[in-house]
Design an enzyme around this catalytic site. Structure first.
Site, PDB file in Angstrom:
ATOM      1  N   HIS A  82     -13.743   1.670  -2.624  1.00 19.41           N
ATOM      2  CA  HIS A  82     -13.172   1.698  -1.273  1.00 19.41           C
ATOM      3  C   HIS A  82     -11.652   1.773  -1.350  1.00 19.41           C
ATOM      4  O   HIS A  82     -11.039   1.071  -2.149  1.00 19.41           O
ATOM      5  CB  HIS A  82     -13.611   0.425  -0.529  1.00 19.41           C
ATOM      6  CG  HIS A  82     -13.421   0.504   0.953  1.00 19.41           C
ATOM      7  ND1 HIS A  82     -12.186   0.450   1.552  1.00 19.41           N
ATOM      8  CD2 HIS A  82     -14.321   0.633   1.956  1.00 19.41           C
ATOM      9  CE1 HIS A  82     -12.334   0.539   2.863  1.00 19.41           C
ATOM     10  NE2 HIS A  82     -13.624   0.657   3.137  1.00 19.41           N
ATOM     11  N   GLY A 164       8.505  -8.159   5.722  1.00 22.89           N
ATOM     12  CA  GLY A 164       8.448  -8.420   4.292  1.00 22.89           C
ATOM     13  C   GLY A 164       9.268  -7.426   3.496  1.00 22.89           C
ATOM     14  O   GLY A 164       9.892  -6.515   4.051  1.00 22.89           O
ATOM     15  N   PRO A 165       9.280  -7.617   2.169  1.00 23.36           N
ATOM     16  CA  PRO A 165      10.147  -6.828   1.296  1.00 23.36           C
ATOM     17  C   PRO A 165       9.627  -5.402   1.087  1.00 23.36           C
ATOM     18  O   PRO A 165       8.435  -5.155   1.213  1.00 23.36           O
ATOM     19  CB  PRO A 165      10.097  -7.604  -0.029  1.00 23.36           C
ATOM     20  CG  PRO A 165       8.742  -8.250  -0.016  1.00 23.36           C
ATOM     21  CD  PRO A 165       8.455  -8.592   1.415  1.00 23.36           C
ATOM     22  N   GLY A 169       4.361  -6.609  -4.954  1.00 19.86           N
ATOM     23  CA  GLY A 169       3.973  -7.522  -6.014  1.00 19.86           C
ATOM     24  C   GLY A 169       2.507  -7.370  -6.321  1.00 19.86           C
ATOM     25  O   GLY A 169       1.845  -6.441  -5.814  1.00 19.86           O
ATOM     26  N   ALA A 171       0.027  -8.890  -5.163  1.00 20.12           N
ATOM     27  CA  ALA A 171      -0.832  -9.013  -3.974  1.00 20.12           C
ATOM     28  C   ALA A 171      -0.837  -7.738  -3.142  1.00 20.12           C
ATOM     29  O   ALA A 171      -1.574  -7.640  -2.165  1.00 20.12           O
ATOM     30  CB  ALA A 171      -0.393 -10.196  -3.108  1.00 20.12           C
TER      31      ALA A 171
END
Lengths: 298, 298
Positions: A82, A164-165, A169, A171
């Site tokens: 997926h 966010g950045p 990362g 995640a």
């Protein structure tokens, strides 16, 4: 009337049961939230959790789940069929009762901002919560998946996250949004030939000129032709209108509908809408449904 | 799933608002009970209250209401157009959710016994709670009304109450029973002639050979023919089956149905049953209604 939001987060883990359990435990521990369903797919290596509760509780639950998944899932090692871009891949908020779509959009933005700031995970707002037209479609947001986004997020301006950045990362990134409840509705025909089901699927679906909120495929299921559909906004494209068009298309081919089915959950209002249509009920109010009166605050 | 019983007591007071208010206050003060509706009729000199709650709470509420009405209403001075035999005239318990008809029958008997013993009011069990076939029909139980029953209760063996003394005080007697939810359903035709509505009412109603759980009249409402119905057991005689018979009878007279209406409350299951019929839904379970999942106990 008490407020209920449904949340259906998708996590990039469908094999390690202990990881799935820990994420679901995190969700269950939030006061006022009920987890209704967990479906894990080994081939997709992905789990879909359905939970409900009041808006604030469901927002807290989503944040905690994203946090736990970020600790336990490393996207550098994730493989599955997926498409995916993050440990928590997608988080839709769905208005169920006493809540508007605008409330769910606001909730998506609040949770997205917190995830970006506190967890340092890039967040893209999608569907009704999208901040740009090209981000309404999840497929656009997830283009290139984790690996493609990792190289583009810092260099392509149109891939800059909403919160966010601008770097990925382990995640990955998360799509957070708001959408109406989805109804999985299948109609079976009295034939083992798939071609009429395919032709009728084309007639009813948006992509070929049909109803705006219908996705449809013609399939052969256990030797019987089936029109397999997702109704993505049943208040705008109601189930009974789709059914009547299918009946007309089926009849003019000399065929009949043998039966239909709803896979998973159906909002009670969708059944009430169909009953109103077929019974020619006028001036009927949701207040007249006995059960709706039971759930009002005293 | 949490248990919900509906209770619809009828009181022989529709004129003195302070008396109605005190009875309703008594009901509202029982913990766990919600009063949904109060309808008073001056000509009938009668009030109908709709309340819901868990079985034990609703039983307590019924007892307290009967006790308060007995203090405030003297049947020796009551006049009104509607047949009646007691200060609290009739108390039906209706299963709504997570409760069987047998549970409501048991509740009717418990409340009836307590009313007979503690309040010394004669109680007749009726409909599903009846202890004898001739007491299923409320009209049989109430024959002769307060005045007639007063002279017959001590002398005619077949008028002996199920609970309480064989004599009538100023509070009269009370019928306590259990029945399915009632749906008030009206269908309008495109004609100002009442005769087709009357003929079709005869075709669908039980008393002339129609459906077992349908009462029907043909009326003229604001110049339009109307078939006015009570569906007394919608699980056995469903609304969609009645509607389809009416459509056939209307069509063969060259007329059409212009609209229908539900007066008052509709159980959600009645709408789901109609949707299942018209959408040809097979294998559909009440668990698939999203809202039913929300009301389960955690």
């Amino acid at each position: 009337m008490n407020q209920i939001v449904e949340c259906v987060p998708n996590f990039s883990e469908g094999r390690r049961q202990e990881v799935i359990d820990r994420i679901v435990d995190t969700m269950c521990q939030v006061h006022g939230v009920r987890v209704l369903d967990v479906q894990s797919d080994v081939d997709h290596n992905r789990s879909v959790v359905t939970a409900v509760g009041a808006p604030l509780a469901v927002g807290e639950m989503a944040f905690q789940a994203i946090s736990t998944a970020a600790e336990l899932i490393d996207m550098n090692h994730h493989r599955g069929e997926h498409p995916r871009m993050g440990a928590t891949d997608v988080v839709p908020f769905v208005p169920v009762r006493g809540v508007t779509m605008a409330d769910c959009v606001a909730l998506a933005r609040q949770v997205g901002e917190r995830v970006g700031n506190e967890l340092r995970i890039p967040v893209y707002l999608y569907e009704e919560a999208a901040t740009r037209p090209d981000r309404r479609e999840l497929a656009n947001v997830r283009r290139g998946e984790f690996e493609g986004l990792r190289s583009e997020i810092a260099t392509l301006p149109n891939r800059l996250p909403d919160f966010g950045p601008a770097e990925l990362g382990p995640a990955g990134a998360t799509a957070i949004g708001a959408r109406p409840p989805l109804i999985a509705f299948n109609v079976y025909l009295n034939t083992s030939d798939v071609s009429p089901a395919r032709a009728i699927a084309r007639a009813v679906r948006y992509s070929n000129g049909g109803f705006r909120f219908v996705k449809a495929l013609g399939l052969l299921v256990e030797g019987q032709a089936q029109i397999s559909m997702n109704l993505t906004d049943y208040r705008s494209t109601p189930i009974h209108r789709v059914m009547e068009l299918i009946r007309a298309e089926v009849a003019r081919r000399g065929l009949t509908v043998t039966r239909s089915e709803v896979v998973g959950l159906l909002p009670a209002q969708a059944a009430v809408d169909a009953a109103q249509f077929y019974l020619q009920l006028h001036g009927f109010s949701p207040d007249q449904i006995l059960e709706n009166r039971l759930t009002e605050e005293s």
